[in-house]
Design a protein around this motif. Sequence first.
Motif, short mmCIF file in Angstrom:
data_model
loop_
_atom_site.label_atom_id
_atom_site.label_comp_id
_atom_site.label_asym_id
_atom_site.label_seq_id
_atom_site.Cartn_x
_atom_site.Cartn_y
_atom_site.Cartn_z
N GLY A 80 0.80 -1.37 0.21
CA GLY A 80 0.01 0.08 -0.10
C GLY A 80 0.91 1.38 -0.01
O GLY A 80 0.58 2.28 -0.71
N ALA A 81 1.93 1.20 0.71
CA ALA A 81 2.94 2.30 0.80
C ALA A 81 3.59 2.69 -0.59
O ALA A 81 3.58 3.75 -0.90
N LEU A 82 3.86 1.65 -1.19
CA LEU A 82 4.39 1.78 -2.50
C LEU A 82 3.37 2.25 -3.51
O LEU A 82 3.65 3.27 -4.22
N ASN A 83 2.11 1.71 -3.55
CA ASN A 83 1.27 2.44 -4.38
C ASN A 83 0.74 3.48 -3.92
O ASN A 83 0.48 4.43 -4.93
N ASP A 95 -7.82 -4.51 -7.58
CA ASP A 95 -8.14 -4.51 -6.19
C ASP A 95 -8.30 -3.01 -5.97
O ASP A 95 -7.71 -2.11 -5.99
N VAL A 96 -9.58 -2.88 -5.12
CA VAL A 96 -9.85 -1.44 -4.96
C VAL A 96 -9.03 -0.81 -3.84
O VAL A 96 -8.96 0.33 -3.77
N ALA A 97 -8.40 -1.95 -3.25
CA ALA A 97 -7.51 -1.19 -2.15
C ALA A 97 -6.24 -0.30 -3.02
O ALA A 97 -5.72 0.51 -2.35
N ASP A 98 -6.00 -0.85 -4.12
CA ASP A 98 -4.87 -0.16 -4.76
C ASP A 98 -5.45 1.29 -5.10
O ASP A 98 -4.81 2.30 -5.29
N LEU A 99 -6.55 1.17 -5.70
CA LEU A 99 -7.22 2.55 -6.05
C LEU A 99 -7.21 3.49 -4.70
O LEU A 99 -7.10 4.77 -4.89
#
Length: 362
Positions: free
Chosen positions: A84-87, A133-137
């Motif tokens: 998540g931090a990298l995204n 993945d919606v988490a990436d968005l």
Amino acid sequence: MLEVSLSAAPLLFPACAVLGVLFGAAAFLLARQRGRPPLGPVLWAVALAGELAVTLTPTTGGSFGRPSCVFDPGGWEVAHGLQGALNLALYVPLAALGVWVFRRPLSVAAGCVLLSAGTELVQTLLRTGRSCDVADLLDNSSGALLGTVLAVAALARAGRRPAASRRDALGALGTAGGGLAAVALVVWLYVPLYGPSGRTPPRPDLTNVGVPAQRLMEGLFGPGDRLERTSLTADTARSAFPLTEAVTDRGRFRFEARSGLLVSVEFTTPEAAAPPPRSEGPRPEDELLYVGTQFARTWFPDLAPDGARPTVAPGPDGARLLTFRPPDAPGNTSGNASGPRLLEVTVSASGRVLSATASRPR
């Protein structure tokens, strides 16, 4: 992370370099044609090229199963981890440089959100081997917001704060409204979205996943299990080759996409593992050793051949950790500095195999 990127997506750096040169050259020529300083446009174009390369470069072996997108509580855990931090970090320079170049913070932020939604959609439609993945968005949008705020603050400090304008606001509304509506329409028509409502994705075509996934799933969890999703990953500490990770109703497992060798398995429900001998109560040490050894010989014959005797260590709640070291690995390193070849099997106090993890760094 660098090793994972090189192993799972060997074309990532070449794609980033080629797109960076092409986009940067185009931005340079356009800036010179319009009489503007080229530094800002070139940097923004290179950041855009990096985003496209990182998110759309196919991974080794492509993707598996039908297009689908994840929206569930488990996915949100990724948003708070390293991935998540990298995204998030991926979109900070893209948004900040966009505000510097275009001086329209609202439009830039909306455009970054639309870009993230679009790339998530393209990832699954083109079967690049990456998951939608919606988490990436969420992570990308947070990075875009952070980059926009930082750029506006930096411009204000330099006395060049972009003035809020109706044109910027209308552009942002049009981009976010029209673009995201189009993405939502495509998702509704072609990409199943599943999550906490209990809806599960359509069963993937096992011919796309490959025979090893079907064999391992049915052998480990039984023929009644459902293969929910698969993805390609890499773990150089466990294997030198890309890994296929499969998630089922009763657990998950990983195997080498190249050879089909099982690398790890985790049973997430008690009934998924083999039933304990006789009763649910604690079993004697020799029975736990027998259960773990038989499992290891069945699923990891190269690391636990006939006659192999593991070392046993206590685990939580009376469990036992069985460690197998193949006899053909002098010094337990196989001559490889990246780590030992070994197998670890965890057996509960009642005689159920809970998990197993192999290391074949080669």
